[in-house]
Design an enzyme around this catalytic site. Structure first.
Site, PDB file in Angstrom:
ATOM      1  N   ASN A 162       0.619  -1.063   0.147  1.00  0.00           N
ATOM      2  CA  ASN A 162       0.111  -0.051   0.225  1.00  0.00           C
ATOM      3  C   ASN A 162       1.031   1.485   0.005  1.00  0.00           C
ATOM      4  O   ASN A 162       1.354   1.084   0.441  1.00  0.00           O
ATOM      5  CB  ASN A 162      -0.793  -0.314   1.755  1.00  0.00           C
ATOM      6  CG  ASN A 162      -2.355   1.175   1.405  1.00  0.00           C
ATOM      7  OD1 ASN A 162      -2.760   1.217   0.363  1.00  0.00           O
ATOM      8  ND2 ASN A 162      -1.978   2.158   1.995  1.00  0.00           N
ATOM      9  N   GLU A 163       0.215   1.901  -0.896  1.00  0.00           N
ATOM     10  CA  GLU A 163       1.266   3.714  -0.860  1.00  0.00           C
ATOM     11  C   GLU A 163       2.424   2.809  -0.555  1.00  0.00           C
ATOM     12  O   GLU A 163       2.687   3.881   0.615  1.00  0.00           O
ATOM     13  CB  GLU A 163       0.767   4.699  -0.039  1.00  0.00           C
ATOM     14  CG  GLU A 163      -1.157   5.316  -0.679  1.00  0.00           C
ATOM     15  CD  GLU A 163      -1.274   5.644  -0.492  1.00  0.00           C
ATOM     16  OE1 GLU A 163      -0.622   6.560   0.872  1.00  0.00           O
ATOM     17  OE2 GLU A 163      -2.825   6.451  -0.718  1.00  0.00           O
ATOM     18  N   CYS A 170      19.316   1.976   7.219  1.00  0.00           N
ATOM     19  CA  CYS A 170      19.828   1.115   8.150  1.00  0.00           C
ATOM     20  C   CYS A 170      20.928   0.631   7.536  1.00  0.00           C
ATOM     21  O   CYS A 170      21.483   0.845   6.759  1.00  0.00           O
ATOM     22  CB  CYS A 170      18.971  -0.176   8.663  1.00  0.00           C
ATOM     23  SG  CYS A 170      18.014  -0.990   6.827  1.00  0.00           S
ATOM     24  N   CYS A 173      20.624  -1.096   4.212  1.00  0.00           N
ATOM     25  CA  CYS A 173      20.849  -0.264   2.866  1.00  0.00           C
ATOM     26  C   CYS A 173      21.621   0.518   2.813  1.00  0.00           C
ATOM     27  O   CYS A 173      22.279   0.990   1.854  1.00  0.00           O
ATOM     28  CB  CYS A 173      19.387   0.617   3.626  1.00  0.00           C
ATOM     29  SG  CYS A 173      17.448   0.467   4.047  1.00  0.00           S
ATOM     30  N   GLU A 317      -8.440   4.588  -4.883  1.00  0.00           N
ATOM     31  CA  GLU A 317      -9.101   5.529  -3.663  1.00  0.00           C
ATOM     32  C   GLU A 317      -9.884   6.501  -3.873  1.00  0.00           C
ATOM     33  O   GLU A 317      -9.326   7.633  -4.328  1.00  0.00           O
ATOM     34  CB  GLU A 317      -7.786   5.104  -2.133  1.00  0.00           C
ATOM     35  CG  GLU A 317      -7.163   3.912  -1.532  1.00  0.00           C
ATOM     36  CD  GLU A 317      -6.476   4.340  -0.760  1.00  0.00           C
ATOM     37  OE1 GLU A 317      -6.570   5.166  -0.130  1.00  0.00           O
ATOM     38  OE2 GLU A 317      -5.823   3.712  -0.181  1.00  0.00           O
ATOM     39  N   TRP A 325      -7.786  13.407   7.911  1.00  0.00           N
ATOM     40  CA  TRP A 325      -6.359  13.885   7.810  1.00  0.00           C
ATOM     41  C   TRP A 325      -5.609  15.242   7.019  1.00  0.00           C
ATOM     42  O   TRP A 325      -4.698  15.628   6.970  1.00  0.00           O
ATOM     43  CB  TRP A 325      -5.199  13.216   7.269  1.00  0.00           C
ATOM     44  CG  TRP A 325      -5.839  12.062   6.070  1.00  0.00           C
ATOM     45  CD1 TRP A 325      -6.391  11.165   5.432  1.00  0.00           C
ATOM     46  CD2 TRP A 325      -5.272  13.134   4.489  1.00  0.00           C
ATOM     47  NE1 TRP A 325      -6.424  11.341   4.201  1.00  0.00           N
ATOM     48  CE2 TRP A 325      -6.003  11.765   3.068  1.00  0.00           C
ATOM     49  CE3 TRP A 325      -3.957  14.216   4.303  1.00  0.00           C
ATOM     50  CZ2 TRP A 325      -5.446  12.237   2.224  1.00  0.00           C
ATOM     51  CZ3 TRP A 325      -4.306  14.104   2.313  1.00  0.00           C
ATOM     52  CH2 TRP A 325      -4.708  13.297   2.034  1.00  0.00           C
TER      53      TRP A 325
HETATM   54  C1  GAL Z   1      -4.422   5.893   1.795  1.00  0.00           C
HETATM   55  C2  GAL Z   1      -4.175   5.314   2.634  1.00  0.00           C
HETATM   56  C3  GAL Z   1      -5.000   4.455   3.326  1.00  0.00           C
HETATM   57  C4  GAL Z   1      -5.755   5.390   3.980  1.00  0.00           C
HETATM   58  C5  GAL Z   1      -6.769   6.296   3.154  1.00  0.00           C
HETATM   59  C6  GAL Z   1      -7.473   7.527   4.129  1.00  0.00           C
HETATM   60  O1  GAL Z   1      -3.187   7.314   1.369  1.00  0.00           O
HETATM   61  O2  GAL Z   1      -3.493   4.115   1.456  1.00  0.00           O
HETATM   62  O3  GAL Z   1      -4.982   3.328   3.654  1.00  0.00           O
HETATM   63  O4  GAL Z   1      -5.299   5.540   5.173  1.00  0.00           O
HETATM   64  O5  GAL Z   1      -5.456   6.874   3.240  1.00  0.00           O
HETATM   65  O6  GAL Z   1      -7.395   9.070   3.500  1.00  0.00           O
END
Ligand code: GAL
Length: 682
Positions: A162-163, A170, A173, A317, A325
């Site tokens: 994911n992302e 470390c 790396c 998404e 956020w």
């Molecule tokens: C994305 C992430 C998701 C969720 C979402 C919330 O960046 O892939 O898992 O956190 O943001 O907006």
């Protein structure tokens, strides 16, 4: 996607679902003790026209609660019942977050920061991508998943991790970086030459002496910084490859990784090669009023994602309502959900997917928007907007796999040049990343309904009528020579300040900048100047319009361009050409010496588009704040102005979304889709 030569359209490789995908991240692993909730989910998914979900993205601890003890029963049941109900699965590998046992037993999987501190277990997306243990463990669980679900007819896609983001410092790396440098440079002398280490006594006697950039050590050698970003990109690419190989052995479905908005850490042109199709997560900061600029930025990112593989992509998404956020987490205003979703489809997305299907009761994202909220009902405002979007996507399923209207304009989004510009210690400290400048260029064209591809400096230039190079600081691997050749053979370029200054090693060209383009642009050796916020500098166009300079500008020391379209109006550069056009070979080149504030670029693009007779998808003047995008023989008209807008259509037309006439007034946040034939003759 450019169907230029063959007219052929390209669809997502082997993605077996016939229509556009509609769905969400689905986390049933948070609800395994509530089977009635899961049963309701499927009913409501069907009601919302959901046909695909992304499953198991962060489910490692539910799949392998202890090392080597796997629990797939719950996943079997979910995938089966989704499939029995006509819902496909985009199955994730769980590598985006590791279980506690893994972190505790194998601390090498935890990331080390720039200051050398190893992090503790917690959060996500923060493991070391080099760690052989992490690679081995992810490959093991991936292979288990692939063996189990690789031939399941409901599983149509793999969602790797994911992302992906970030760096690790470390010891593993560090030594991988040294080996990477050795492979690239062969000898340390060659590295010294190309990193210009004779400066500040930085010469290395062996590769072992090189540390990665750190605030406790070397941070200001730009060649090193760019190489570090390339290395981190390559580590991520090989991590993805490792997962993909583990899947491939047993699973024939295509694989993707979900990318991000304006992302800086890695070069997506490199990562895109590791997957079958590109997908990404789009979270614009929407407002109750005018959203044209913000959604133009979103569309620029959509267009970039499409351009990465010249093929449709997936919107993996987006939020059905709000995120949790942003600084201000506003709800999408009525109508905006459908409109912003269709913008992505008309930029080339074959899906509209959400984060998330159902709000969790706890955890960091309990208040993030979802199709189903804590009220646990489907008669909600958000649900009905999602349901409507699902209905519309079914109506528009003829768009799946089709090309967008062939873009005639290319904007050069070169991530390596972007990194180099952002590390350049000149001009405006902290504000040399050209991304916001690229966004302004895209906005001006978006307002005029002009489509573009966005590709890096390796992309072929032929076939485009206009190549945009806003602040192309690094001319990589002969880009200046290729640009010159493209113009000589009839192409057109629009280049702005701070271009063609360094080569691929981030070493300055000597003997004339912009390198290889001085006679094409008709200017040479510009001196870069920077303004304080209170400084007022203006560029006066020959037609009298006055445009304010925004922070950065340059003083071309020699100008031989044929046509001066604008000059500096004041200051010591008063009278110096600042916007020029120069014919070269069979083509021509515009040069703009400054960043412009506000909508100053609109005036410049007005001149350029008129000279090249470039028109958008909507043959009549677009009402202010509206956008028009074309794909697959249909045109989307979207009102992003925040206010109702009269359309003044020349004749009645049918809105494919309603089956009725296109309204005379397009309401705020509203949209309409019209068949191309209906508007073709203008
Ligand atoms: C994305 C992430 C998701 C969720 C979402 C919330 O960046 O892939 O898992 O956190 O943001 O907006």
């Amino acid at each position: 996607m450019r169907s230029d030569l063959s007219g052929e359209t390209r669809s997502l490789p082997r993605l077996s679902h016939p229509g556009l995908l509609h769905g969400a991240d689905y986390n049933p692993d948070q609800w395994l003790d509530r089977p009635e909730v899961l049963a309701r989910d499927i009913e409501w998914m069907k009601k919302a026209h959901v046909n695909c979900v992304s499953l198991g993205i962060f489910a490692w601890s539910a799949l392998e609660p202890e090392e080597g003890r796997y629990e797939f029963g719950w996943m079997d049941r979910i995938i089966d019942s989704l499939y029995q109900n006509g819902i496909y699965t985009d199955l994730a590998t769980p590598s985006g977050a590791r279980p506690a046992w893994l972190a505790k037993k194998y601390p090498e999987v935890l990331r080390v920061d720039r200051e050398g501190r190893r992090h503790l277990f917690g959060e996500r997306h923060n493991h070391c991508l080099t760690s052989p243990v992490y690679r081995e463990k992810t490959a093991a669980i991936d292979a288990m998943l692939a063996r189990r679900y690789g031939s399941h007819p409901g599983v149509i896609l793999w969602h790797i991790g994911n992302e992906f983001s970030g760096d690790c410092f470390c010891p593993l790396c560090q030594s991988a970086f040294r080996r990477w440098l050795q492979r690239k440079y062969g000898t340390v002398d060659e590295l010294n030459r190309r990193w210009w280490t004779s400066f500040w006594s930085q010469r290395y006697a062996s590769f072992d002496e090189v540390d990665p950039p750190s605030p406790l050590g070397e941070m200001s050698n730009p060649s090193m910084q760019v190489d570090w970003r390339r290395f981190c990109t390559d580590q991520c690419a090989s991590f993805i490859r490792n997962e993909r190989l583990a899947l491939k052995k047993y699973a024939p479905q295509p694989a993707t990784v979900n990318l991000m908005w304006g992302f800086y850490d890695y070069d997506y042109a490199v990562l895109a090669k590791e997957v079958d199709l590109v997908s990404w997560d789009c979270y614009p900061r929407l407002r109750p009023g005018d959203n044209l600029a913000e959604l133009a930025r979103a569309c620029m990112n959509h267009d970039y994602m499409r351009s990465l593989k010249d093929a449709p992509f997936l919107l993996m998404e987006s939020t059905p309502s709000q995120v949790n956020w942003h600084t201000v987490n506003q709800l999408k205003r009525p109508g905006m959900h459908l409109t912003s979703s269709l913008l992505s489809v008309f930029c080339g997305s074959d899906s509209v997917m959400y984060f998330q299907w159902r709000k969790g009761r706890g955890g960091a994202e309990a208040f993030h928007g979802a199709v189903i909220g804590h009220e646990d009902r489907c008669d909600t405002r958000v649900f009905s907007e999602v349901e409507r979007t699902g209905e519309v996507l079914e109506k528009l399923s003829f768009l799946k796999g089709t090309a967008v209207d062939r873009p005639r304009v290319l904007l050069v989004w070169d991530q390596q040049s972007r990194w180099a510009a952002s590390f350049a210690q000149t001009g405006l400290k902290g504000a040399m990343d050209p991304l916001p400048v690229w966004e302004k260029h895209c906005l001006s064209l978006f307002k005029k309904g002009i489509r573009m591809d966005l590709k890096d400096m390796d992309a072929p230039l032929e076939g485009y009528d206009l190549v945009l190079c806003p602040e192309p600081f690094m001319y990589r691997n002969g880009f200046g020579e290729r640009l010159r050749d493209y113009v000589r053979r009839g192409g057109h370029v629009f280049q702005t300040c701070f271009g063609g200054i360094v080569d691929e090693d981030d070493l300055c060209f000597t003997g004339g900048a912009p390198h290889a383009m001085t006679d094409v642009l008709g200017i040479r050796d510009p001196e870069l100047d920077a303004l304080y916020p209170e400084d007022e500098l203006y560029l006066r166009l020959t037609d009298g319009r006055r445009l304010r300079v925004d922070g950065l500008c340059e003083y071309p020391q020699q100008v031989t361009a044929g046509q001066v379209l604008g000059t500096y109006e004041n200051g010591f550069m008063k009278g110096t050409p600042a916007l020029t056009f120069h014919r070269y070979g069979k083509g021509g080149a515009w040069y703009l010496a400054a960043r412009l504030s506000g909508d100053g670029l609109d005036a410049v693009y007005g001149l350029i588009l008129e000279a090249l007779s470039l028109h958008g998808a909507w043959p009549w003047p677009l009402p202010e704040g509206c956008a028009a995008l074309e794909r697959g023989g249909a045109v989307l008209l979207a009102n992003l102005s925040g206010e109702d807008r009269p359309l003044s259509l020349p004749r009645p037309m049918t809105d494919l979304l309603t089956g009725g006439p296109v309204p005379e007034v397009l309401c705020a946040n509203g949209c309409a889709v019209i068949r191309k034939e209906e508007i073709a003759d203008g």
